[in-house]
Design a protein around this motif. Structure first.
Motif, PDB file in Angstrom:
ATOM      1  N   LEU A   1       0.810  -1.218   0.000  1.00  0.00           N
ATOM      2  CA  LEU A   1       0.000   0.000   0.000  1.00  0.00           C
ATOM      3  C   LEU A   1       0.842   1.266   0.000  1.00  0.00           C
ATOM      4  N   TYR A   2       2.118   1.154   0.339  1.00  0.00           N
ATOM      5  CA  TYR A   2       2.996   2.318   0.361  1.00  0.00           C
ATOM      6  C   TYR A   2       3.750   2.503  -0.964  1.00  0.00           C
ATOM      7  N   GLN A   3       3.504   1.629  -1.932  1.00  0.00           N
ATOM      8  CA  GLN A   3       4.241   1.676  -3.192  1.00  0.00           C
ATOM      9  C   GLN A   3       3.525   2.559  -4.222  1.00  0.00           C
ATOM     10  N   TRP A   4       4.295   3.295  -5.000  1.00  0.00           N
ATOM     11  CA  TRP A   4       3.727   4.158  -6.032  1.00  0.00           C
ATOM     12  C   TRP A   4       3.083   3.309  -7.139  1.00  0.00           C
ATOM     13  N   PRO A   5       1.884   3.672  -7.616  1.00  0.00           N
ATOM     14  CA  PRO A   5       1.227   2.894  -8.681  1.00  0.00           C
ATOM     15  C   PRO A   5       2.066   2.859  -9.960  1.00  0.00           C
ATOM     16  N   LEU A   6       2.135   1.703 -10.569  1.00  0.00           N
ATOM     17  CA  LEU A   6       2.961   1.531 -11.761  1.00  0.00           C
ATOM     18  C   LEU A   6       2.421   2.279 -12.966  1.00  0.00           C
ATOM     19  N   ASP A   7       1.097   2.545 -12.994  1.00  0.00           N
ATOM     20  CA  ASP A   7       0.510   3.194 -14.163  1.00  0.00           C
ATOM     21  C   ASP A   7       0.310   4.699 -13.973  1.00  0.00           C
ATOM     22  N   LEU A   8       0.943   5.286 -12.951  1.00  0.00           N
ATOM     23  CA  LEU A   8       0.808   6.711 -12.675  1.00  0.00           C
ATOM     24  C   LEU A   8       2.164   7.393 -12.837  1.00  0.00           C
ATOM     25  N   VAL A   9       2.164   8.549 -13.496  1.00  0.00           N
ATOM     26  CA  VAL A   9       3.405   9.302 -13.687  1.00  0.00           C
ATOM     27  C   VAL A   9       4.115   9.485 -12.352  1.00  0.00           C
ATOM     28  N   GLN A  10       5.385   9.094 -12.323  1.00  0.00           N
ATOM     29  CA  GLN A  10       6.144   9.144 -11.074  1.00  0.00           C
ATOM     30  C   GLN A  10       6.981  10.414 -11.015  1.00  0.00           C
ATOM     31  N   PRO A  11       6.880  11.163  -9.911  1.00  0.00           N
ATOM     32  CA  PRO A  11       7.678  12.396  -9.799  1.00  0.00           C
ATOM     33  C   PRO A  11       9.144  12.091  -9.536  1.00  0.00           C
TER      34      PRO A  11
ATOM     35  N   ARG B   1       6.303   6.419   5.421  1.00  0.00           N
ATOM     36  CA  ARG B   1       6.502   5.040   4.953  1.00  0.00           C
ATOM     37  C   ARG B   1       6.323   4.899   3.437  1.00  0.00           C
ATOM     38  N   MET B   2       5.912   5.959   2.771  1.00  0.00           N
ATOM     39  CA  MET B   2       5.721   5.891   1.324  1.00  0.00           C
ATOM     40  C   MET B   2       7.056   5.638   0.622  1.00  0.00           C
ATOM     41  N   GLU B   3       6.986   4.858  -0.458  1.00  0.00           N
ATOM     42  CA  GLU B   3       8.209   4.471  -1.174  1.00  0.00           C
ATOM     43  C   GLU B   3       8.044   4.636  -2.680  1.00  0.00           C
ATOM     44  N   ASN B   4       9.193   4.717  -3.335  1.00  0.00           N
ATOM     45  CA  ASN B   4       9.273   4.726  -4.813  1.00  0.00           C
ATOM     46  C   ASN B   4       8.419   5.806  -5.493  1.00  0.00           C
ATOM     47  N   PRO B   5       8.601   7.082  -5.166  1.00  0.00           N
ATOM     48  CA  PRO B   5       9.662   7.650  -4.339  1.00  0.00           C
ATOM     49  C   PRO B   5       9.225   7.884  -2.903  1.00  0.00           C
ATOM     50  N   ALA B   6      10.199   7.893  -2.004  1.00  0.00           N
ATOM     51  CA  ALA B   6       9.933   8.236  -0.613  1.00  0.00           C
ATOM     52  C   ALA B   6       9.863   9.752  -0.467  1.00  0.00           C
ATOM     53  N   CYS B   7       9.269  10.199   0.625  1.00  0.00           N
ATOM     54  CA  CYS B   7       9.190  11.629   0.896  1.00  0.00           C
ATOM     55  C   CYS B   7      10.512  12.120   1.487  1.00  0.00           C
ATOM     56  N   VAL B   8      10.952  13.279   1.029  1.00  0.00           N
ATOM     57  CA  VAL B   8      12.086  13.976   1.629  1.00  0.00           C
ATOM     58  C   VAL B   8      11.509  15.033   2.565  1.00  0.00           C
ATOM     59  N   VAL B   9      11.794  14.897   3.852  1.00  0.00           N
ATOM     60  CA  VAL B   9      11.155  15.758   4.866  1.00  0.00           C
ATOM     61  C   VAL B   9      11.893  17.089   4.973  1.00  0.00           C
ATOM     62  N   ILE B  10      11.106  18.165   4.991  1.00  0.00           N
ATOM     63  CA  ILE B  10      11.644  19.515   5.201  1.00  0.00           C
ATOM     64  C   ILE B  10      10.936  20.139   6.393  1.00  0.00           C
ATOM     65  N   ASP B  11      11.718  20.641   7.332  1.00  0.00           N
ATOM     66  CA  ASP B  11      11.153  21.336   8.490  1.00  0.00           C
ATOM     67  C   ASP B  11      10.626  22.697   8.020  1.00  0.00           C
ATOM     68  N   ALA B  12       9.310  22.855   8.052  1.00  0.00           N
ATOM     69  CA  ALA B  12       8.684  24.073   7.535  1.00  0.00           C
ATOM     70  C   ALA B  12       8.385  25.091   8.632  1.00  0.00           C
TER      71      ALA B  12
END
Length: 432
Positions: A340-350, A397-408
């Motif tokens: 469930l944390y994996q990016w969908p294969l048929d969706l444009v990946q950033p 927990r998201m993967e492919n791609p994972a989130c890069v955290v920025i302190d806002a």
């Protein structure tokens, strides 16, 4: 009552609900802070039991009933569940309503959802009211619970027909161990998190008679160029809870790297959000999933000409769905690296996903300074600390791609500087 006749009537209500009913595990959920109570069923009173257990104490408080929804038609089932939940909310204050789940441990798609209802005054009117609701809802089980002379508790599965409730099965309740996966995880895929375009599309296709505006969404989806490829220029997604500074950063990045700014859901269906937000999770989440694919078609074309900044995308769609569906504590979430944390294969990946974070206190201060009316979602985030924690952990927990955290929590100039450094590192482009 003739057993063969009883089984025949049960099967007519839907094989999914009654098939191997006694082999299911049941879970009762109280609130977002407590561990569910699990129990199993046995035809005899030989299963493990403890009269000092929380489960025993719970089921012996007044008269207890349960109702579970199961329908061969998933749209009707989702609507029936929502209707039943709203009706139960109108019961007298003395009645307590809790979430109930019936499932096969670790078996995907096996979850049946319902409610456990208790009336501390043993009012027979409550039972009649529940039976009426069962008849209205269609494919719905009705169970009552009783204690025998030996102190054991039995579940009676009944069929409500012609104004009368007839017993189909009777099983003794026994204690059950906590399953490996929280039961709500079993039905998330293709019910609130859609990993394929076709899966989300088919849900809205099935509900066009119920929701005519679903046709508009489908028509727009049909007009979109379907591709999982983007252009040669970078695509950067900005994620985060409201009041973390997403709008400020996306506007600043658009100017700094001369990017095209997009959002999901896009404006072409944004006016329909209110309509779909009032629908059951199955329909609401399918709408947002298709919104991602409509946005993706624009991303694919725009990234041929310029960098693209996207204000929220698939990560937020999936994170909110998972955190909402999984009740209780963070530990109940799907384990790290779950599909469930994996990016969908048929969706444009950033190329890059930036997750903006601030403390809960700072976020509340920012919302108050805005002076805007808070949404239902915002009220939930502020009042429900476990939900907010689950949402933040799901993002991480998201993967492919994972989130890069920025302190806002820093100044907007500092946040922009850190975001540009990440873009330079991951995407190879610098500010102009």
């Amino acid at each position: 009552m003739n057993v063969r006749c009883s089984l025949k009537m049960a099967q007519s209500l839907g094989s999914t609900l009654f098939q191997e009913w006694a082999k299911r595990i049941f879970a009762i959920e109280f609130n977002n802070n407590s561990e569910p109570l699990y129990f199993a069923l046995n035809p005899t009173s030989e299963g493990p039991w403890d009269e000092n257990s929380r489960l025993h104490r719970l089921l012996t408080r007044g008269q207890t009933y349960s109702v579970c929804i199961s329908s061969e038609n998933r749209i009707q089932g989702a609507e029936s569940y929502l209707h039943l939940r709203d009706k139960l909310a109108r019961l007298p204050e003395r009645c307590r309503v809790m979430e109930l789940m019936a499932f096969f441990p670790n078996k995907q798609g096996s979850l049946i959802k319902g409610f456990l209802i208790q009336d501390g005054e043993n009012d027979q009117g409550t039972e009649r009211l529940l039976q009426d609701l069962v008849r209205e809802s269609g494919q719905t089980s009705f169970c009552s619970y009783m204690r025998d002379d030996g102190g054991r508790i039995w579940q009676r599965l009944g069929l409500v027909t012609d104004g009368q409730e007839r017993e189909i099965f009777r099983n003794c309740i026994s204690l059950a161990e906590r399953p490996e996966l929280h039961p709500s995880v079993l039905n998330i895929k293709n019910s609130v998190v859609f990993c394929k375009y076709e899966d989300a599309y088919s849900v809205l296709e099935e509900c066009t008679e119920l929701i005519p505006t679903a046709k508009d969404v489908l028509q727009l989806a049909d007009q979109c160029e379907r591709t999982s490829r983007k252009g040669p220029l970078p695509v950067i997604v900005i994620e985060g809870l409201d009041a973390t500074g997403k709008t400020t950063l996306t506007e600043a990045l658009r100017e700094s790297i001369q990017a095209t700014l997009l959002k999901s859901p896009p404006d072409c269906i944004g006016h329909l959000r209110k309509t779909f937000d009032a629908e059951p999770p199955l329909i609401r989440r399918a709408f947002y999933a298709l919104g991602n694919h409509i946005t993706a078609s624009v991303i694919a074309s725009e990234s041929e000409k310029s960098p693209v900044i996207v204000d929220r995308f698939w990560h937020s769609t999936a994170a909110y769905a998972i955190a909402t569906e999984v009740h209780g504590k963070v530990e109940n979430l799907p384990p790290p690296h779950h599909e469930l944390y994996q990016w969908p294969l048929d969706l444009v990946q950033p190329d890059l996903v930036l997750l903006l974070t601030v403390s809960a206190e700072e976020r509340v201060r920012r919302l108050e300074r805005r002076g805007q009316m808070r949404t239902k979602e915002e009220i939930e985030l502020e009042a429900n600390s476990p939900f907010r924690q689950k949402l933040e952990e799901t993002y991480r927990r998201m993967e492919n791609p994972a989130c890069v955290v920025i302190d806002a929590s820093a100044s907007k100039e500092e946040v922009l500087k850190n975001a540009l450094l990440c873009i330079e590192r991951y995407c190879g482009i610098e500010r102009t």
